[in-house]
Design a protein around this motif. Structure first.
Motif, PDB file in Angstrom:
ATOM      1  N   VAL A 153      61.253 -57.676  82.117  1.00  0.00           N
ATOM      2  CA  VAL A 153      60.451 -56.692  81.392  1.00  0.00           C
ATOM      3  C   VAL A 153      59.451 -57.409  80.492  1.00  0.00           C
ATOM      4  CG1 VAL A 153      60.480 -54.723  79.814  1.00  0.00           C
ATOM      5  CG2 VAL A 153      62.379 -55.069  81.408  1.00  0.00           C
ATOM      6  N   LEU A 154      58.200 -57.008  80.599  1.00  0.00           N
ATOM      7  CA  LEU A 154      57.150 -57.468  79.692  1.00  0.00           C
ATOM      8  C   LEU A 154      57.189 -56.587  78.450  1.00  0.00           C
ATOM      9  CD1 LEU A 154      54.540 -59.085  79.007  1.00  0.00           C
ATOM     10  CD2 LEU A 154      53.270 -57.369  80.331  1.00  0.00           C
ATOM     11  N   VAL A 155      57.448 -57.186  77.294  1.00  0.00           N
ATOM     12  CA  VAL A 155      57.620 -56.435  76.052  1.00  0.00           C
ATOM     13  C   VAL A 155      56.430 -56.698  75.133  1.00  0.00           C
ATOM     14  CG1 VAL A 155      59.105 -55.986  74.065  1.00  0.00           C
ATOM     15  CG2 VAL A 155      60.117 -56.637  76.269  1.00  0.00           C
ATOM     16  N   GLY A 156      55.694 -55.632  74.806  1.00  0.00           N
ATOM     17  CA  GLY A 156      54.523 -55.767  73.947  1.00  0.00           C
ATOM     18  C   GLY A 156      54.882 -55.741  72.478  1.00  0.00           C
ATOM     19  N   GLY A 157      54.225 -56.599  71.709  1.00  0.00           N
ATOM     20  CA  GLY A 157      54.425 -56.640  70.261  1.00  0.00           C
ATOM     21  C   GLY A 157      53.193 -56.234  69.487  1.00  0.00           C
ATOM     22  N   HIS A 204      56.546 -49.587  73.804  1.00  0.00           N
ATOM     23  CA  HIS A 204      56.984 -48.514  72.910  1.00  0.00           C
ATOM     24  C   HIS A 204      56.913 -48.877  71.426  1.00  0.00           C
ATOM     25  CE1 HIS A 204      58.738 -47.164  76.756  1.00  0.00           C
ATOM     26  NE2 HIS A 204      58.651 -45.957  76.239  1.00  0.00           N
ATOM     27  N   LEU A 205      56.288 -50.011  71.092  1.00  0.00           N
ATOM     28  CA  LEU A 205      56.169 -50.348  69.671  1.00  0.00           C
ATOM     29  C   LEU A 205      55.395 -49.270  68.921  1.00  0.00           C
ATOM     30  CD1 LEU A 205      56.543 -52.488  67.395  1.00  0.00           C
ATOM     31  CD2 LEU A 205      54.305 -53.400  68.080  1.00  0.00           C
ATOM     32  N   PHE A 206      54.355 -48.744  69.562  1.00  0.00           N
ATOM     33  CA  PHE A 206      53.556 -47.684  68.957  1.00  0.00           C
ATOM     34  C   PHE A 206      53.981 -46.336  69.525  1.00  0.00           C
ATOM     35  CE2 PHE A 206      49.995 -51.065  68.817  1.00  0.00           C
ATOM     36  CZ  PHE A 206      50.582 -51.649  67.706  1.00  0.00           C
ATOM     37  N   THR A 207      53.802 -45.287  68.729  1.00  0.00           N
ATOM     38  CA  THR A 207      54.268 -43.961  69.122  1.00  0.00           C
ATOM     39  C   THR A 207      53.121 -42.965  69.106  1.00  0.00           C
ATOM     40  OG1 THR A 207      54.862 -43.442  66.832  1.00  0.00           O
ATOM     41  CG2 THR A 207      56.571 -44.431  68.213  1.00  0.00           C
ATOM     42  N   THR A 272      55.880 -51.597  92.005  1.00  0.00           N
ATOM     43  CA  THR A 272      54.878 -51.347  90.963  1.00  0.00           C
ATOM     44  C   THR A 272      55.550 -51.386  89.602  1.00  0.00           C
ATOM     45  OG1 THR A 272      53.590 -49.941  92.455  1.00  0.00           O
ATOM     46  CG2 THR A 272      53.194 -49.677  90.088  1.00  0.00           C
ATOM     47  N   PRO A 273      54.948 -52.066  88.626  1.00  0.00           N
ATOM     48  CA  PRO A 273      55.574 -52.134  87.299  1.00  0.00           C
ATOM     49  C   PRO A 273      55.840 -50.739  86.725  1.00  0.00           C
ATOM     50  CG  PRO A 273      53.794 -53.715  87.447  1.00  0.00           C
ATOM     51  CD  PRO A 273      53.710 -52.863  88.678  1.00  0.00           C
ATOM     52  N   ALA A 274      57.054 -50.523  86.252  1.00  0.00           N
ATOM     53  CA  ALA A 274      57.443 -49.237  85.672  1.00  0.00           C
ATOM     54  C   ALA A 274      57.547 -49.377  84.153  1.00  0.00           C
ATOM     55  CB  ALA A 274      58.784 -48.793  86.241  1.00  0.00           C
ATOM     56  N   ARG A 275      57.335 -48.277  83.444  1.00  0.00           N
ATOM     57  CA  ARG A 275      57.456 -48.267  81.986  1.00  0.00           C
ATOM     58  C   ARG A 275      58.907 -47.990  81.605  1.00  0.00           C
ATOM     59  NH1 ARG A 275      55.804 -44.277  77.471  1.00  0.00           N
ATOM     60  NH2 ARG A 275      55.017 -45.643  75.812  1.00  0.00           N
ATOM     61  N   VAL A 276      59.508 -48.886  80.848  1.00  0.00           N
ATOM     62  CA  VAL A 276      60.915 -48.771  80.467  1.00  0.00           C
ATOM     63  C   VAL A 276      61.059 -49.125  78.996  1.00  0.00           C
ATOM     64  CG1 VAL A 276      61.670 -49.412  82.803  1.00  0.00           C
ATOM     65  CG2 VAL A 276      61.483 -51.179  81.016  1.00  0.00           C
ATOM     66  N   VAL A 277      62.259 -48.964  78.490  1.00  0.00           N
ATOM     67  CA  VAL A 277      62.624 -49.464  77.167  1.00  0.00           C
ATOM     68  C   VAL A 277      63.563 -50.642  77.376  1.00  0.00           C
ATOM     69  CG1 VAL A 277      63.747 -48.956  74.976  1.00  0.00           C
ATOM     70  CG2 VAL A 277      62.378 -47.196  76.114  1.00  0.00           C
ATOM     71  N   ALA A 278      63.138 -51.815  76.945  1.00  0.00           N
ATOM     72  CA  ALA A 278      63.944 -53.015  77.158  1.00  0.00           C
ATOM     73  C   ALA A 278      65.238 -52.941  76.363  1.00  0.00           C
ATOM     74  CB  ALA A 278      63.158 -54.255  76.765  1.00  0.00           C
ATOM     75  N   THR A 279      66.295 -53.489  76.944  1.00  0.00           N
ATOM     76  CA  THR A 279      67.592 -53.521  76.277  1.00  0.00           C
ATOM     77  C   THR A 279      67.565 -54.493  75.103  1.00  0.00           C
ATOM     78  OG1 THR A 279      68.710 -53.044  78.357  1.00  0.00           O
ATOM     79  CG2 THR A 279      70.048 -53.985  76.578  1.00  0.00           C
ATOM     80  N   GLY A 313      46.200 -50.603  61.612  1.00  0.00           N
ATOM     81  CA  GLY A 313      46.714 -49.435  60.899  1.00  0.00           C
ATOM     82  C   GLY A 313      48.154 -49.137  61.274  1.00  0.00           C
ATOM     83  N   ARG A 314      48.478 -49.268  62.555  1.00  0.00           N
ATOM     84  CA  ARG A 314      49.852 -49.020  63.003  1.00  0.00           C
ATOM     85  C   ARG A 314      50.816 -50.073  62.475  1.00  0.00           C
ATOM     86  NH1 ARG A 314      47.062 -45.858  66.295  1.00  0.00           N
ATOM     87  NH2 ARG A 314      48.080 -44.462  67.820  1.00  0.00           N
ATOM     88  N   LEU A 315      50.358 -51.312  62.379  1.00  0.00           N
ATOM     89  CA  LEU A 315      51.213 -52.358  61.825  1.00  0.00           C
ATOM     90  C   LEU A 315      51.506 -52.101  60.346  1.00  0.00           C
ATOM     91  CD1 LEU A 315      49.621 -55.521  63.495  1.00  0.00           C
ATOM     92  CD2 LEU A 315      51.736 -54.343  64.160  1.00  0.00           C
ATOM     93  N   VAL A 316      50.520 -51.615  59.610  1.00  0.00           N
ATOM     94  CA  VAL A 316      50.748 -51.242  58.210  1.00  0.00           C
ATOM     95  C   VAL A 316      51.737 -50.085  58.140  1.00  0.00           C
ATOM     96  CG1 VAL A 316      49.680 -50.372  56.097  1.00  0.00           C
ATOM     97  CG2 VAL A 316      48.476 -52.077  57.474  1.00  0.00           C
ATOM     98  N   ALA A 317      51.614 -49.132  59.055  1.00  0.00           N
ATOM     99  CA  ALA A 317      52.541 -48.004  59.080  1.00  0.00           C
ATOM    100  C   ALA A 317      53.967 -48.482  59.306  1.00  0.00           C
ATOM    101  CB  ALA A 317      52.134 -47.010  60.175  1.00  0.00           C
ATOM    102  N   LEU A 318      54.153 -49.382  60.267  1.00  0.00           N
ATOM    103  CA  LEU A 318      55.499 -49.918  60.518  1.00  0.00           C
ATOM    104  C   LEU A 318      56.033 -50.626  59.283  1.00  0.00           C
ATOM    105  CD1 LEU A 318      55.045 -51.294  64.150  1.00  0.00           C
ATOM    106  CD2 LEU A 318      56.461 -49.356  63.453  1.00  0.00           C
ATOM    107  N   ASP A 319      55.173 -51.358  58.599  1.00  0.00           N
ATOM    108  CA  ASP A 319      55.584 -52.069  57.387  1.00  0.00           C
ATOM    109  C   ASP A 319      55.989 -51.095  56.287  1.00  0.00           C
ATOM    110  OD1 ASP A 319      55.564 -54.838  55.989  1.00  0.00           O
ATOM    111  OD2 ASP A 319      54.446 -53.564  54.593  1.00  0.00           O
ATOM    112  N   GLU A 320      55.365 -49.921  56.273  1.00  0.00           N
ATOM    113  CA  GLU A 320      55.668 -48.909  55.260  1.00  0.00           C
ATOM    114  C   GLU A 320      56.791 -47.968  55.694  1.00  0.00           C
ATOM    115  OE1 GLU A 320      54.314 -48.350  52.253  1.00  0.00           O
ATOM    116  OE2 GLU A 320      52.763 -49.884  52.239  1.00  0.00           O
TER     117      GLU A 320
END
Length: 470
Positions: A153-157, A204-207, A272-279, A313-320
């Motif tokens: 799984v490719l996990v985005g940060g 799924h880091l961003f919602t 084809t790459p599927a969208r998942v939530v990594a364990t 902006g999203r990174l600031v939101a996660l921090d808050e």
């Protein structure tokens, strides 16, 4: 007789030995009390610390301002602002505020507290919140984990500036490369005896929505912004061009790019790459890291990139502790500014970049933010002030003020939307005094947006010629 002779010889031997020892002792060859060395000098007394004394008075770095000292020509600055508001090129709806950076004294104002569509000058607020709340040295991690025997799984940060191939250590956009990541993963899989895998991705880091409903329907296809996701190659551009259309599926495209790189390294990728939530806790096979937050803020201010501003902006939101969404980012940025003592009354952010016409900011808040980031008592925020584009030289101001006397004397964030022209920054006047300013024209004729920018540039150029009364 023989016994006496033996005794005498023994005495002589003992005396010779004793004499030799005494001689050796005198020359400090063996331990003893006798020495020919000179007597050592008496030991110096043990030092003692001097008693505490009262410090000398500290001289003031600046003398008090004489009562007869000249003061800024408020009347002239006010007249310039009134002329700008009345200029038909600006459309008749203009907010202006000019203030002394050091004292905060207002030098010119036209409806400074009225919140208007501020366009990309909004990025000043997001950049300030990012540098104020996030670790400047922090990087964004993109990794691949092993989910099962045959799936990775490719996990985005949050890095939407991945390079398709090798990363470039001297770049911000493209610091981390999927080609480098593929090499790490291929090596780990090969050592484990695996040569065929299925690839999935986790962004799924961003919602929430990836596309802001407040954006124009053509903003993505025109290349102004990409859907905001947890990973992308080259900010979602579909070709190697600054104004290229953006992909509507940047995360999937990144996964497909990684698959090609893995194939080139000898790993067969099926399906084809599927969208998942990594364990959580899955074994990491490879990792690449983005440029630092400080470098990303600099990139945002210079390039006025909407997508990466939304990421910040999203990174600031996660921090808050808020949702990493458009709404969460807007709330987090405003809360960060409020905590820094700024008055956010009347401000409404529809996201973090200012691309939406639903974002309304008053010139007063932009000027207050500029005074904050130029205040020496807030060194964490200094990057916002020094990373702003310079008139006629860099960033989004590189092609403005090129033949103006203000070239090189203005640092400012530009803003441009349909019917909106804005500019906010700092400028030196004729006396070397630093002024902070914000101009928002939000009813510019659609066919006259270039003319409106010219009017604003002329106004700021005139600020450089202002000084004290004769």
């Amino acid at each position: 007789m023989r016994r006496s002779r033996v005794l005498g010889v023994s005495v002589l031997v003992v005396m010779a030995v004793v004499g030799a020892y005494v001689t050796a002792d005198a020359y400090d060859v063996v331990p003893g009390l006798v020495t020919l060395a000179p007597a050592p000098a008496p030991a110096r007394p043990f030092p003692t610390a001097p008693g505490a004394v009262a410090p000398a008075p500290v001289a003031a770095p600046l003398a008090a301002l004489p009562a007869a000292a000249p003061v800024p020509s408020d009347a002239r600055l006010g007249a310039l602002a009134q002329a700008l508001a009345a200029d038909p090129r600006t459309g008749g709806s203009v907010g202006v505020l000019v203030a002394d950076q050091l004292t905060g004294a207002v030098e010119a104002a036209i409806e400074p507290d009225v919140a208007r569509t501020a366009a990309s000058t909004t990025k000043l607020l997001t950049a300030t919140a990012a540098l104020g709340r996030l670790d400047h040295a922090r990087t964004l991690e993109t990794r691949v984990v092993r989910e099962s025997a045959d799936q990775i799984v490719l996990v985005g940060g949050g890095d939407m500036m991945l390079a398709a191939g090798a990363g470039r250590p001297d770049a911000v956009n493209g610091r981390a490369g999927l080609g480098d990541l593929a090499q790490q993963v291929a090596r780990a899989l090969t050592l484990a005896g695996t040569t065929t895998v299925r690839l999935a991705y986790d962004d799924h880091l961003f919602t929430g929505n990836a596309v802001n409903p407040g954006w124009a329907s053509s903003d993505v296809t025109n290349g102004y912004v990409a859907p905001v996701t947890g990973l992308a190659v080259d900010i979602g551009r579909t070709r190697d061009a600054e104004d290229a259309p953006r992909s509507t599926t940047p995360s999937l495209d990144a996964a497909r790019t990684l698959a090609k790189e893995l194939e080139a390294d000898g790993i067969t990728v099926t399906g084809t790459p599927a969208r998942v939530v990594a364990t959580s806790g899955a074994t990491t096979l490879g990792t690449v890291r983005s440029a630092s937050i400080a470098e990303i803020v600099d990139y945002v201010l210079h390039e006025s990139d909407n997508t990466i501003t939304e990421v910040l902006g999203r990174l600031v939101a996660l921090d808050e502790g808020l949702p990493a969404s458009f709404g969460g980012a807007a709330a987090a940025v405003l809360e960060a500014l409020r905590e820094d003592g700024l008055d956010i009354t009347g401000t409404h952010l529809d996201g973090a970049s200012g691309l939406s016409h639903g974002t309304h900011v008053a010139p007063a808040l932009l000027v207050a933010t500029l005074r904050l980031v130029t205040d020496p008592s807030h060194p964490r925020l200094r990057g916002v002030a020094v990373d702003l584009p310079i008139s006629g030289l860099s960033g989004t101001l590189a092609d403005r003020f090129t033949t103006s006397s203000a070239r090189g004397f203005v640092r400012a964030k530009t803003g441009s939307l349909t019917s909106v022209t804005s500019l906010a920054g700092t400028v030196q006047d004729a006396d070397g005094r630093l002024l902070v300013f914000a101009v928002i024209a939000d009813h510019v004729p659609v066919t006259g947006e270039d003319a409106a920018r010219q009017a604003v540039d002329e106004f700021v150029t005139q600020l450089t010629g202002c000084g004290c009364r004769d």
